[in-house]
Design an enzyme around this catalytic site. Sequence first.
Site, PDB file in Angstrom:
ATOM      1  N   GLU A 151       4.463  -8.757  -6.525  1.00  0.00           N
ATOM      2  CA  GLU A 151       3.530  -8.893  -5.396  1.00  0.00           C
ATOM      3  C   GLU A 151       2.224  -9.534  -5.848  1.00  0.00           C
ATOM      4  O   GLU A 151       1.839  -9.406  -7.014  1.00  0.00           O
ATOM      5  CB  GLU A 151       3.211  -7.497  -4.834  1.00  0.00           C
ATOM      6  CG  GLU A 151       4.062  -7.086  -3.653  1.00  0.00           C
ATOM      7  CD  GLU A 151       3.621  -7.752  -2.350  1.00  0.00           C
ATOM      8  OE1 GLU A 151       2.990  -8.829  -2.383  1.00  0.00           O
ATOM      9  OE2 GLU A 151       3.920  -7.198  -1.294  1.00  0.00           O
ATOM     10  N   ASP A 152       1.540 -10.178  -4.906  1.00  0.00           N
ATOM     11  CA  ASP A 152       0.210 -10.708  -5.209  1.00  0.00           C
ATOM     12  C   ASP A 152      -0.840  -9.605  -5.117  1.00  0.00           C
ATOM     13  O   ASP A 152      -1.669  -9.444  -5.995  1.00  0.00           O
ATOM     14  CB  ASP A 152      -0.155 -11.887  -4.282  1.00  0.00           C
ATOM     15  CG  ASP A 152      -0.038 -11.537  -2.798  1.00  0.00           C
ATOM     16  OD1 ASP A 152       0.495 -10.451  -2.459  1.00  0.00           O
ATOM     17  OD2 ASP A 152      -0.479 -12.354  -1.969  1.00  0.00           O
ATOM     18  N   ILE A 153      -0.782  -8.831  -4.033  1.00  0.00           N
ATOM     19  CA  ILE A 153      -1.803  -7.797  -3.824  1.00  0.00           C
ATOM     20  C   ILE A 153      -1.233  -6.688  -2.946  1.00  0.00           C
ATOM     21  O   ILE A 153      -0.471  -6.964  -2.018  1.00  0.00           O
ATOM     22  CB  ILE A 153      -3.079  -8.414  -3.178  1.00  0.00           C
ATOM     23  CG1 ILE A 153      -4.200  -7.391  -3.072  1.00  0.00           C
ATOM     24  CG2 ILE A 153      -2.803  -9.055  -1.840  1.00  0.00           C
ATOM     25  CD1 ILE A 153      -5.571  -8.014  -2.764  1.00  0.00           C
TER      26      ILE A 153
ATOM     27  N   ASP B 278      -2.535  -3.950  -0.435  1.00  0.00           N
ATOM     28  CA  ASP B 278      -3.735  -3.576   0.323  1.00  0.00           C
ATOM     29  C   ASP B 278      -3.444  -2.264   1.056  1.00  0.00           C
ATOM     30  O   ASP B 278      -3.565  -1.196   0.472  1.00  0.00           O
ATOM     31  CB  ASP B 278      -4.070  -4.737   1.264  1.00  0.00           C
ATOM     32  CG  ASP B 278      -5.293  -4.495   2.104  1.00  0.00           C
ATOM     33  OD1 ASP B 278      -5.998  -3.510   1.879  1.00  0.00           O
ATOM     34  OD2 ASP B 278      -5.574  -5.295   3.022  1.00  0.00           O
TER      35      ASP B 278
ATOM     36  N   GLY C 236      -0.496  -1.371   1.804  1.00  0.00           N
ATOM     37  CA  GLY C 236       0.790  -0.936   1.243  1.00  0.00           C
ATOM     38  C   GLY C 236       1.936  -1.044   2.234  1.00  0.00           C
ATOM     39  O   GLY C 236       3.080  -0.733   1.907  1.00  0.00           O
ATOM     40  N   LEU C 237       1.634  -1.523   3.422  1.00  0.00           N
ATOM     41  CA  LEU C 237       2.671  -1.652   4.454  1.00  0.00           C
ATOM     42  C   LEU C 237       3.805  -2.567   3.979  1.00  0.00           C
ATOM     43  O   LEU C 237       4.992  -2.236   4.092  1.00  0.00           O
ATOM     44  CB  LEU C 237       2.025  -2.218   5.723  1.00  0.00           C
ATOM     45  CG  LEU C 237       2.933  -2.406   6.920  1.00  0.00           C
ATOM     46  CD1 LEU C 237       3.354  -1.049   7.468  1.00  0.00           C
ATOM     47  CD2 LEU C 237       2.203  -3.194   8.016  1.00  0.00           C
ATOM     48  N   THR C 238       3.437  -3.707   3.421  1.00  0.00           N
ATOM     49  CA  THR C 238       4.454  -4.671   2.957  1.00  0.00           C
ATOM     50  C   THR C 238       5.323  -4.030   1.882  1.00  0.00           C
ATOM     51  O   THR C 238       6.560  -4.114   1.929  1.00  0.00           O
ATOM     52  CB  THR C 238       3.769  -5.940   2.394  1.00  0.00           C
ATOM     53  OG1 THR C 238       2.871  -6.443   3.367  1.00  0.00           O
ATOM     54  CG2 THR C 238       4.785  -7.006   2.031  1.00  0.00           C
TER      55      THR C 238
ATOM     56  N   LYS D 144      -5.815  -3.381  -4.207  1.00  0.00           N
ATOM     57  CA  LYS D 144      -7.116  -3.212  -3.568  1.00  0.00           C
ATOM     58  C   LYS D 144      -7.385  -1.720  -3.417  1.00  0.00           C
ATOM     59  O   LYS D 144      -6.518  -0.980  -2.942  1.00  0.00           O
ATOM     60  CB  LYS D 144      -7.073  -3.868  -2.183  1.00  0.00           C
ATOM     61  CG  LYS D 144      -8.370  -4.442  -1.728  1.00  0.00           C
ATOM     62  CD  LYS D 144      -8.253  -5.049  -0.359  1.00  0.00           C
ATOM     63  CE  LYS D 144      -8.065  -6.532  -0.360  1.00  0.00           C
ATOM     64  NZ  LYS D 144      -8.190  -7.131   0.971  1.00  0.00           N
TER      65      LYS D 144
HETATM   66  P1  IMP Z   1      -0.514  -4.920   2.821  1.00  0.00           P
HETATM   67  O1  IMP Z   1       0.801  -4.909   3.538  1.00  0.00           O
HETATM   68  O2  IMP Z   1      -1.654  -4.447   3.698  1.00  0.00           O
HETATM   69  O3  IMP Z   1      -0.485  -4.161   1.502  1.00  0.00           O
HETATM   70  O4  IMP Z   1      -0.899  -6.402   2.528  1.00  0.00           O
HETATM   71  C1  IMP Z   1      -0.187  -7.148   1.641  1.00  0.00           C
HETATM   72  C2  IMP Z   1      -0.319  -8.626   1.930  1.00  0.00           C
HETATM   73  O5  IMP Z   1      -1.488  -8.958   2.690  1.00  0.00           O
HETATM   74  C3  IMP Z   1      -0.465  -9.342   0.624  1.00  0.00           C
HETATM   75  O6  IMP Z   1       0.797  -9.645   0.059  1.00  0.00           O
HETATM   76  C4  IMP Z   1      -1.281 -10.556   1.001  1.00  0.00           C
HETATM   77  O7  IMP Z   1      -0.443 -11.584   1.442  1.00  0.00           O
HETATM   78  C5  IMP Z   1      -2.150 -10.092   2.165  1.00  0.00           C
HETATM   79  N1  IMP Z   1      -3.496  -9.701   1.705  1.00  0.00           N
HETATM   80  C6  IMP Z   1      -4.024  -8.459   1.635  1.00  0.00           C
HETATM   81  N2  IMP Z   1      -5.276  -8.497   1.173  1.00  0.00           N
HETATM   82  C7  IMP Z   1      -5.545  -9.789   0.911  1.00  0.00           C
HETATM   83  C8  IMP Z   1      -6.717 -10.470   0.381  1.00  0.00           C
HETATM   84  O8  IMP Z   1      -7.753  -9.889   0.035  1.00  0.00           O
HETATM   85  N3  IMP Z   1      -6.593 -11.820   0.259  1.00  0.00           N
HETATM   86  C9  IMP Z   1      -5.479 -12.522   0.602  1.00  0.00           C
HETATM   87  N4  IMP Z   1      -4.388 -11.914   1.088  1.00  0.00           N
HETATM   88  C10 IMP Z   1      -4.417 -10.555   1.241  1.00  0.00           C
END
Ligand code: IMP
Length: 185
Positions: A107-109, A111, A113-115, A139
């Site tokens: 994964e890149d990031i 945030d 955690g839903l993904t 994050k």
């Molecule tokens: P999550 O599902 O909220 O954890 O978000 C994951 C996805 O949201 C990451 O794989 C990114 O593609 C995008 N994302 C979350 N935060 C950032 C950020 O600060 N910059 C760019 N993309 C982000």
Amino acid sequence: MQSGGEVPMEWRYTVSEVLIGSNNIAKRISELSAQLYLHYSTLNPLLIVVLKGSFMFAADLSRSLTFPHQLEFITAKSYSGTESTGTVQIQGLENAQLSDRHVIIVEDIVDTGLTLSRLYDTFAGAGAASIKCCSFLEKVTVRRKDSVPIIDYIAFRIPDKFVVGYGLDCDQKLRHLPFVGVFKK
Ligand code: IMP
């Protein structure tokens, strides 16, 4: 976390701060590679690269691994601009053979955690022997859901700011930056 140095002149209007510079990234990836070796050197793991954001991290990580592994690429999209949409669209799993494979989600990031939660559920359903996550960034945020799986390998923890570069975008822009910077809204 140490600052990644001055914002290069050409990015002063889009990036307010360099969080992680390219030298730090390279150093941390070789440390992660050594850590992964300890667990995976004989397991021929399948690295599932979550595009588009992790393309740069996955390329550098894969090149630094000193044991056999395979790569598969999928896309997962949950953001529009700088906001999470609350839903995750996953594509590209049609041809992946996950049964009995040791899967590492790249994964890149992480945030909210839903993904990551959606990916774990999907891969567990496909019969993976084990599933771990290797994320370039985590994050630190109060928006993280309680049910999110543990991130086993993390290159860097960052504050709750929207970042770009080293694969991460804002509306498909700025992925190419060789450092991680805070996006200037
Ligand atoms: P999550 O599902 O909220 O954890 O978000 C994951 C996805 O949201 C990451 O794989 C990114 O593609 C995008 N994302 C979350 N935060 C950032 C950020 O600060 N910059 C760019 N993309 C982000």
